[in-house]
Design a protein around this motif. Structure first.
Motif, short mmCIF file in Angstrom:
data_model
loop_
_atom_site.label_atom_id
_atom_site.label_comp_id
_atom_site.label_asym_id
_atom_site.label_seq_id
_atom_site.Cartn_x
_atom_site.Cartn_y
_atom_site.Cartn_z
N THR A 56 0.83 -1.21 0.00
CA THR A 56 0.00 0.00 0.00
C THR A 56 0.86 1.26 0.00
O THR A 56 1.97 1.28 0.53
CB THR A 56 -0.94 0.03 1.22
OG1 THR A 56 -0.16 -0.05 2.41
CG2 THR A 56 -1.92 -1.14 1.17
N ASN A 57 0.30 2.30 -0.62
CA ASN A 57 0.94 3.62 -0.63
C ASN A 57 -0.14 4.67 -0.43
O ASN A 57 -1.29 4.48 -0.86
CB ASN A 57 1.64 3.88 -1.97
CG ASN A 57 2.72 2.87 -2.28
OD1 ASN A 57 2.47 1.88 -2.98
ND2 ASN A 57 3.90 3.07 -1.74
N TYR A 58 0.23 5.77 0.20
CA TYR A 58 -0.73 6.82 0.51
C TYR A 58 -0.16 8.19 0.19
O TYR A 58 1.04 8.43 0.31
CB TYR A 58 -1.11 6.79 1.99
CG TYR A 58 -1.79 5.52 2.42
CD1 TYR A 58 -1.07 4.45 2.91
CD2 TYR A 58 -3.17 5.38 2.31
CE1 TYR A 58 -1.69 3.26 3.29
CE2 TYR A 58 -3.81 4.21 2.69
CZ TYR A 58 -3.06 3.16 3.17
OH TYR A 58 -3.70 2.01 3.54
N ALA A 59 -1.05 9.11 -0.17
CA ALA A 59 -0.67 10.51 -0.24
C ALA A 59 -0.34 10.99 1.17
O ALA A 59 -0.96 10.54 2.14
CB ALA A 59 -1.80 11.33 -0.84
N ASP A 60 0.61 11.91 1.27
CA ASP A 60 0.99 12.41 2.59
C ASP A 60 -0.20 12.99 3.34
O ASP A 60 -0.28 12.90 4.57
CB ASP A 60 2.09 13.46 2.45
CG ASP A 60 3.43 12.86 2.05
OD1 ASP A 60 4.29 13.61 1.57
OD2 ASP A 60 3.61 11.63 2.22
N SER A 61 -1.11 13.60 2.60
CA SER A 61 -2.25 14.29 3.23
C SER A 61 -3.22 13.34 3.92
O SER A 61 -4.03 13.79 4.74
CB SER A 61 -3.00 15.12 2.18
OG SER A 61 -3.45 14.28 1.13
N VAL A 62 -3.17 12.05 3.61
CA VAL A 62 -4.12 11.10 4.20
C VAL A 62 -3.44 10.02 5.04
O VAL A 62 -4.13 9.21 5.67
CB VAL A 62 -5.00 10.44 3.12
CG1 VAL A 62 -5.67 11.50 2.25
CG2 VAL A 62 -4.22 9.46 2.28
N LYS A 63 -2.13 10.00 5.06
CA LYS A 63 -1.41 8.97 5.83
C LYS A 63 -1.83 9.01 7.29
O LYS A 63 -1.92 10.07 7.90
CB LYS A 63 0.10 9.21 5.74
CG LYS A 63 0.77 8.53 4.58
CD LYS A 63 2.26 8.79 4.59
CE LYS A 63 2.90 8.31 3.31
NZ LYS A 63 4.33 8.66 3.24
#
Length: 115
Positions: A56-63
């Motif tokens: 999985t990977n996430y945008a910094d804004s939603v981590k």
């Protein structure tokens, strides 16, 4: 292939929503599945990705607030969104792709977070 997204709605800041995306074919055939979001006048932006092997990977804004997952038994992609903020307000789209570079987009589901 069609992707059916659902689960959007209106929620207060700090609340939670879970988005779902059901493909018209078996979910395990996709190499990568993602969620994007878009607000009026802005480009569609990446939110989260799950790749083969459940990486999985996430945008910094939603981590730390959002969790992406896919359930082979239910043939569904999920986005669990917790501690929602007004800036999370957007139309959310699911996206799927294969190693062949074929790709598909869902129709979008509106998420509105009130302050």
């Amino acid at each position: 292939v069609q992707l059916q997204a659902s689960g959007g709605g209106l929620v207060e800041a700090g609340g939670s929503l879970r988005l779902s995306c059901v493909p018209s074919t078996t979910i395990v055939t996709f190499n990568t599945m993602e969620w994007f979001r878009q607000t009026p006048g802005r480009q569609r932006e990446f939110v989260a990705r799950v790749s083969r092997g459940e990486v999985t990977n996430y945008a910094d804004s939603v981590k730390g607030r959002f969790t992406i997952s896919r359930d082979g038994d239910r043939n569904t992609l999920y986005l669990q969104m917790d501690n929602l903020k007004p800036e999370d307000t957007a139309v959310y789209y699911c996206h799927a792709s294969r190693l062949s570079r074929d790709e598909w987009w869902g129709q979008g589901t509106q998420v509105t977070v009130s302050s």
